[in-house]
Scaffold this motif. Sequence first.
Motif, short mmCIF file in Angstrom:
data_model
loop_
_atom_site.label_atom_id
_atom_site.label_comp_id
_atom_site.label_asym_id
_atom_site.label_seq_id
_atom_site.Cartn_x
_atom_site.Cartn_y
_atom_site.Cartn_z
N UNK A 88 1.91 9.34 -14.36
CA UNK A 88 1.07 9.79 -15.48
C UNK A 88 -0.28 9.02 -15.64
N UNK A 89 -0.83 9.68 -16.59
CA UNK A 89 -2.28 9.24 -17.03
C UNK A 89 -2.72 7.76 -16.88
N UNK A 90 -1.89 7.17 -17.74
CA UNK A 90 -2.15 5.68 -17.91
C UNK A 90 -2.37 5.03 -16.78
N UNK A 91 -1.36 5.13 -15.88
CA UNK A 91 -1.12 4.37 -14.64
C UNK A 91 -2.52 5.05 -13.79
N UNK A 92 -2.59 6.35 -13.72
CA UNK A 92 -3.41 6.81 -12.81
C UNK A 92 -5.06 6.11 -12.95
N UNK A 93 -5.08 6.08 -14.46
CA UNK A 93 -6.29 5.39 -14.79
C UNK A 93 -6.53 3.88 -14.36
N UNK A 94 -5.18 3.15 -14.13
CA UNK A 94 -5.23 2.01 -13.99
C UNK A 94 -4.86 1.46 -12.53
N UNK A 95 -4.58 2.53 -11.49
CA UNK A 95 -4.21 2.15 -10.08
C UNK A 95 -5.47 1.69 -9.39
N UNK A 96 -5.41 0.73 -8.56
CA UNK A 96 -6.29 0.37 -7.45
C UNK A 96 -6.13 1.32 -6.41
N UNK A 97 -7.02 2.44 -6.27
CA UNK A 97 -7.00 3.30 -5.21
C UNK A 97 -8.20 3.10 -4.23
N UNK A 98 -7.80 2.95 -2.86
CA UNK A 98 -8.77 3.07 -1.79
C UNK A 98 -8.45 3.83 -0.83
N UNK A 99 -9.37 4.02 0.40
CA UNK A 99 -9.20 5.11 1.23
C UNK A 99 -9.03 4.52 2.69
N UNK A 107 0.92 -1.34 -0.18
CA UNK A 107 0.09 -0.03 0.00
C UNK A 107 0.97 1.32 0.00
N UNK A 108 0.72 2.18 -0.88
CA UNK A 108 1.37 3.20 -1.14
C UNK A 108 0.45 4.72 -1.03
N UNK A 109 0.92 5.68 -0.67
CA UNK A 109 0.07 6.97 -0.55
C UNK A 109 -0.15 7.54 -1.99
N UNK A 110 -1.39 7.23 -2.38
CA UNK A 110 -1.69 7.78 -3.53
C UNK A 110 -1.80 9.26 -3.84
N UNK A 111 -2.13 10.02 -3.05
CA UNK A 111 -2.23 11.39 -3.07
C UNK A 111 -0.82 12.02 -3.51
N UNK A 145 -8.92 5.88 6.76
CA UNK A 145 -9.54 7.07 7.79
C UNK A 145 -8.42 7.83 8.28
N UNK A 146 -7.24 7.14 8.55
CA UNK A 146 -6.07 7.77 9.00
C UNK A 146 -5.06 8.23 7.94
N UNK A 147 -4.63 7.28 7.05
CA UNK A 147 -3.79 7.87 5.99
C UNK A 147 -4.20 8.50 4.50
N UNK A 148 -5.55 8.60 4.51
CA UNK A 148 -5.94 9.14 3.23
C UNK A 148 -6.02 8.20 2.17
N UNK A 149 -5.86 8.62 0.89
CA UNK A 149 -6.15 7.69 -0.26
C UNK A 149 -4.79 6.95 -0.30
#
Length: 361
Positions: free
Chosen positions: A42-53, A31-35, A55-59
């Motif tokens: 870049x855009x390609x990976x931005x559209x393909x990353x699994x992002x979750x949230x 798990x890595x900090x998405x924000x 409560x403490x660490x943000x995205x």
Amino acid sequence: MPQRAEIRARADALRARFEAAGAVRVETSVLQPAEVLLDLYGEDIRARAYVTSDALRGEQMLRPDFTVPVVQMHMEHGAEPARYTYTGEVFRRQEDDAARPNEYTQVGFEIFARQAPADADAEVFALIRDALSPLDLRAATGDIGILKAAVQGLETTEPRKRALARHIWRPRRFRALLERYSGRAPVPPSRAALLADGDPLARAAPLIGLRSKAEVAARIAALREDAAATPISAVQVDLIDAILDVRETLPYALERLRDIAVDMPAITEAVFCLQDRIEALDKRGVDVGALEFEGSYGRTQMEYYDGFVFGFYAGTRPDLPPVATGGRYDALTRVLGQGREIPAVGGVIRPGLLLRLEDLA
Ligand SMILES: N[C@@H](Cc1c[nH]c[nH+]1)C(=O)O
């Protein structure tokens, strides 16, 4: 299909090769900090990353690669120079092709060094090539540094250069902008109408969007300024096209780019870097006379690359993704370095694909 245990065993063996080349083993969290990090891909990976949230660490995102977290780690507390190796899964959503895995193992190698960048490029390339033999793969190479220098050298406004530089990785958008900035393509009617209106905000509908009136006014002012800019000359557009069209073995590509540099001196330094790299590759036993260079190679890869880029492909299976890819990402270390920076280059192998191709061979 190779089994997980088999893939892991091959990954460990490949990592051992990189350790033998002086790399230190590192691990990164899944798990890595998405924000903070997602934009860097870049855009390609931005559209393909699994992002979750969280409560403490943000995205948070499932790591889409290792390079960004490894750079972050190195910039926080790495000694210099440094070499790292790692293995583990990366995660990328697949939307078009169900046959492509959304989770796969990578084994990587990264060099952070101030000295002899051409030699570091060549070392990474040769090490990966050796690890992939005896499979007969096609290697492709390119140089994002030459493209960036070419855009930077255009005789046009800074905002136009910035827009083109941002879209190097979106070839169609890049093309459309170039056509527009050179006056070859007409200004879109809605834009023309907006610019023809003396005070478009006076008759605008009530503001319901996220932008303030001042922001909208600033954007209109920027568009006006852009419309008044002198078009990029046809000669310069042709030179950009000539660079993008280069598709030769390295020595001929170098010759071609040298010719282009006569009319576009802005790329001269980048072309010298290519020359140094060719010499370094040759010294490491790479047959540069047979190695392909494509002017537009790397434009669909990670947006953090800013120099050498390469990939290894199964010539008989163009439907498969590259078995290995890599490149130079000096600027990424600056972005994550809080005032510090260091030249860096690396690459990854996909052991699962390697095993699959060996089974087919
Ligand atoms: N991280 C890149 C490969 C790479 C490693 N180092 C440099 N490039 C990828 O996943 O495509």
